[in-house]
Design an enzyme around this catalytic site. Structure first.
Site, PDB file in Angstrom:
ATOM      1  CB  SER A  26      -0.918   0.004   1.227  1.00  0.00           C
ATOM      2  OG  SER A  26      -0.153  -0.107   2.409  1.00  0.00           O
ATOM      3  CG  ASN A 113      -3.630  -4.817  12.795  1.00  0.00           C
ATOM      4  OD1 ASN A 113      -3.049  -4.761  11.708  1.00  0.00           O
ATOM      5  ND2 ASN A 113      -4.122  -5.940  13.297  1.00  0.00           N
ATOM      6  CB  THR A 158     -40.690  25.524  -6.261  1.00  0.00           C
ATOM      7  OG1 THR A 158     -41.901  25.955  -6.862  1.00  0.00           O
ATOM      8  CG2 THR A 158     -40.389  26.418  -5.066  1.00  0.00           C
ATOM      9  CG  HIS A 159     -41.935  21.971  -8.780  1.00  0.00           C
ATOM     10  ND1 HIS A 159     -42.030  20.662  -8.369  1.00  0.00           N
ATOM     11  CD2 HIS A 159     -42.569  22.706  -7.825  1.00  0.00           C
ATOM     12  CE1 HIS A 159     -42.699  20.604  -7.228  1.00  0.00           C
ATOM     13  NE2 HIS A 159     -43.031  21.829  -6.868  1.00  0.00           N
ATOM     14  CB  SER A 280     -17.016  24.718 -29.034  1.00  0.00           C
ATOM     15  OG  SER A 280     -17.144  23.842 -30.140  1.00  0.00           O
ATOM     16  CE  LYS A 286     -21.853  25.802 -26.732  1.00  0.00           C
ATOM     17  NZ  LYS A 286     -21.862  24.380 -27.001  1.00  0.00           N
ATOM     18  CG  ASN A 288     -19.090  25.243 -23.958  1.00  0.00           C
ATOM     19  OD1 ASN A 288     -20.179  25.695 -24.326  1.00  0.00           O
ATOM     20  ND2 ASN A 288     -18.318  24.517 -24.745  1.00  0.00           N
ATOM     21  CD  GLU A 293     -20.714  21.876 -18.906  1.00  0.00           C
ATOM     22  OE1 GLU A 293     -20.464  20.844 -19.541  1.00  0.00           O
ATOM     23  OE2 GLU A 293     -20.734  23.005 -19.424  1.00  0.00           O
ATOM     24  CE1 TYR A 320      -5.906  -3.393   9.027  1.00  0.00           C
ATOM     25  CE2 TYR A 320      -5.157  -5.632   8.651  1.00  0.00           C
ATOM     26  CZ  TYR A 320      -5.222  -4.306   8.260  1.00  0.00           C
ATOM     27  OH  TYR A 320      -4.609  -3.902   7.098  1.00  0.00           O
ATOM     28  CD  GLN A 325      -2.791  -2.363   2.235  1.00  0.00           C
ATOM     29  OE1 GLN A 325      -2.063  -2.679   3.159  1.00  0.00           O
ATOM     30  NE2 GLN A 325      -2.666  -2.863   1.026  1.00  0.00           N
ATOM     31  CE  LYS A 328      -4.058   3.251   4.773  1.00  0.00           C
ATOM     32  NZ  LYS A 328      -5.043   2.398   5.433  1.00  0.00           N
TER      33      LYS A 328
HETATM   34  N1  ARG Z   1      -0.911  -1.312   5.254  1.00  0.00           N
HETATM   35  C1  ARG Z   1      -1.817  -1.843   6.228  1.00  0.00           C
HETATM   36  C2  ARG Z   1      -3.145  -1.028   6.168  1.00  0.00           C
HETATM   37  O1  ARG Z   1      -3.149   0.003   5.621  1.00  0.00           O
HETATM   38  C3  ARG Z   1      -1.234  -1.710   7.595  1.00  0.00           C
HETATM   39  C4  ARG Z   1      -1.777  -2.697   8.555  1.00  0.00           C
HETATM   40  C5  ARG Z   1      -1.319  -4.049   8.206  1.00  0.00           C
HETATM   41  N2  ARG Z   1      -1.731  -5.004   9.192  1.00  0.00           N
HETATM   42  C6  ARG Z   1      -1.701  -6.321   8.975  1.00  0.00           C
HETATM   43  N3  ARG Z   1      -2.123  -7.074   9.933  1.00  0.00           N
HETATM   44  N4  ARG Z   1      -1.343  -6.819   7.817  1.00  0.00           N
HETATM   45  O2  ARG Z   1      -4.154  -1.498   6.653  1.00  0.00           O
END
Ligand code: ARG
Length: 465
Positions: A26, A113, A158-159, A280, A286, A288, A293, A320, A325, A328
């Site tokens: 990750s 974790n 409205t509408h 355009s 145009k 725009n 948008e 966990y 993962q 994020k």
């Molecule tokens: N990269 C992992 C995450 O974002 C970190 C935690 C990993 N924990 C594990 N038990 N493999 O969740």
């Protein structure tokens, strides 16, 4: 995988398959958490030392090296290894590479974790205030425009049918109300996530005598989280923020829809700056409203991220799971999108001019004054439903006669529908008079709208707690 060794390699006789390792890595996403990870580690190290779990020399060496890594990352002399598994492994790997056994001491009493949970929260506490500032700045631009156009009458819809006359100032203040609440939602979520999960370990706390209260305090959290399992399993703070982001973006999409409509030849209420418009490649005439948008379109992305996150967490067994993962990337994308769109929206609306004549003209025709005609009769003592009926008949008379306004009828003709109509009705049904009459709290009357604007200005300077 390069020469990096996974933190868990001791359990395995075989090396991970390269593609498989890359798939579960990750680092490309969580490298954003580098500074937060280092901050968490420094406080963790200090706590381990205080509790007698690592010797002072080890703690000092770790702290010095963590600081050095932070600086090197900041000034670009150290690059994050893209083949590392994640940011936690990378930093711990660096420490070990530089310090040997001292580096190997840092992970006592902690798991990735709880580490990722604390990093993520620290990152959000550090960055969300800037997003709140973007929201505040956008509200201020709206309020400045609202004040400038406090007397500029336009149809309220409205509408998407002409309903009652309002002012542009009042309309823009309505937008500002939404964004003000969006900002509060971010602060609200921040407030709730302000608990430190570090020390929760993998899921059940630690047998080592950790001092979680000190860790929480030194990291600037209000308190440690209550339950270790919840600390590593929970992602409702992510869901809340993704939801706040999706709602903000949904608001922006609605404002932009208004702008797209107003920019059409049919409406022509707004004249977007050429700097904030595009042309355009085929149609030379145009201009725009692409920015409006695109901002509108990006609501699809933030809604998608929210749905992705809810789906990600739904049905996950405690505690966990690696699925988490994925959280994020979605949230980073939503927060980045909203911050960027707020800035773009601000530039676009701040530089736009409004065609007050077109807006005022649009208040004539469409019978926007019909409610006021009915209210006129109510003031003269007629029950509202009867007043509504009498006015509806006047509107029908107008339509039959090809007339566009109630005041196009003669007094005699009006009296045919209600004898309570008098000559003073003509002044009262002028669009500006209709708006001025709406003095109720929250109403569209210019002075009342100015009061709302002033209140919004006060609110937006506050940091809600
Ligand atoms: N990269 C992992 C995450 O974002 C970190 C935690 C990993 N924990 C594990 N038990 N493999 O969740």
């Amino acid at each position: 995988m390069s020469e990096t060794t996974a933190l868990w390699s001791g359990r395995f006789a075989e090396k991970p398959e390269t593609q498989a390792f890359a798939f579960q890595s990750s680092i490309t996403v969580d490298k954003r958490l580098a500074q937060d990870d280092i901050r968490g580690s420094r406080v963790h190290v200090a706590m381990l030392e205080k509790q007698g779990l690592i010797p002072p020399e080890t703690a000092a060496a770790l702290d010095k090296e963590l600081l050095a890594i932070a600086e090197e990352l900041e000034n670009g002399s150290l690059h994050i290894d893209p083949s590392a598994e994640d940011i936690h492994s990378f930093i711990e790997g660096e420490l070990t590479r530089r310090l040997g056994d001292a580096g190997r001491a840092v992970h006592a009493g902690r798991s990735r974790n709880d580490q990722v949970a604390v990093d993520f929260r620290l990152y959000l506490k550090r960055t969300i205030p800037a997003l709140c500032d973007e929201t505040r700045e956008t509200v201020i631009v709206l309020l400045d425009k609202a004040e400038q156009y406090a007397e500029a009458i336009m149809p309220g819809y409205t509408h998407l049918q002409r309903a009652q006359p309002v002012t542009l100032g009042f309309h823009l203040a309505a937008w500002a109300c939404g964004l003000k609440r969006d900002r509060e939602r971010f602060f609200d979520a921040l407030n709730r996530l302000d608990e430190c999960p570090l020390g929760a370990g993998a899921l059940a706390g630690s047998g080592l005598p950790l001092d979680r209260a000190t860790t929480a305090k030194r990291l600037g959290f209000k308190r440690p989280t209550l339950n270790a399992m919840d600390s590593v399993a929970d992602r409702d703070f992510v869901l809340e923020l993704a939801s706040a982001a999706a709602i903000t973006q949904t608001h922006l999409s609605r404002f932009c829809e208004d702008i797209v409509i107003w920019a059409s030849e049919e409406f022509k209420f707004i004249d977007l700056s050429e700097k904030w418009s595009t042309g355009s490649s085929i149609m030379p005439q145009k201009k725009n409203p692409d920015f409006a948008e695109l901002i509108r379109g990006k609501a699809g992305r933030t809604t998608g991220n929210l749905v992705a996150l809810l789906t990600l967490v739904k049905g996950l067994p405690y505690a966990y799971n690696k699925d988490l993962q994925e959280d994020k990337e979605s949230l980073f994308d939503s927060l980045d999108t909203v911050a960027l769109c707020l800035r773009m929206f601000r530039g676009m609306i701040g530089s736009a001019a409004f065609n007050t004549e077109r807006m005022a003209d649009a208040c004539c025709g469409g019978f926007l004054e019909a409610t006021d005609a009915a209210d006129y009769l109510v003031r003269k003592g007629l029950p509202f439903r009867k007043a509504h009926e009498a006015t509806a008949l006047v509107v029908r008379d107008c339509i039959d006669a090809g007339q566009r306004r109630v005041v196009d009828r003669t007094l005699e003709q009006l009296k045919e529908r209600s004898p309570l109509f008098d000559a003073d009705v003509y002044d009262m049904l002028a669009p500006l008079a209709c708006v001025r009459a709406r003095k109720t709290l929250g109403g569209a009357a210019p002075d009342e709208a100015r009061r709302q604007i002033a209140e919004l200005r006060k609110d937006i300077e506050n940091v809600p707690s």
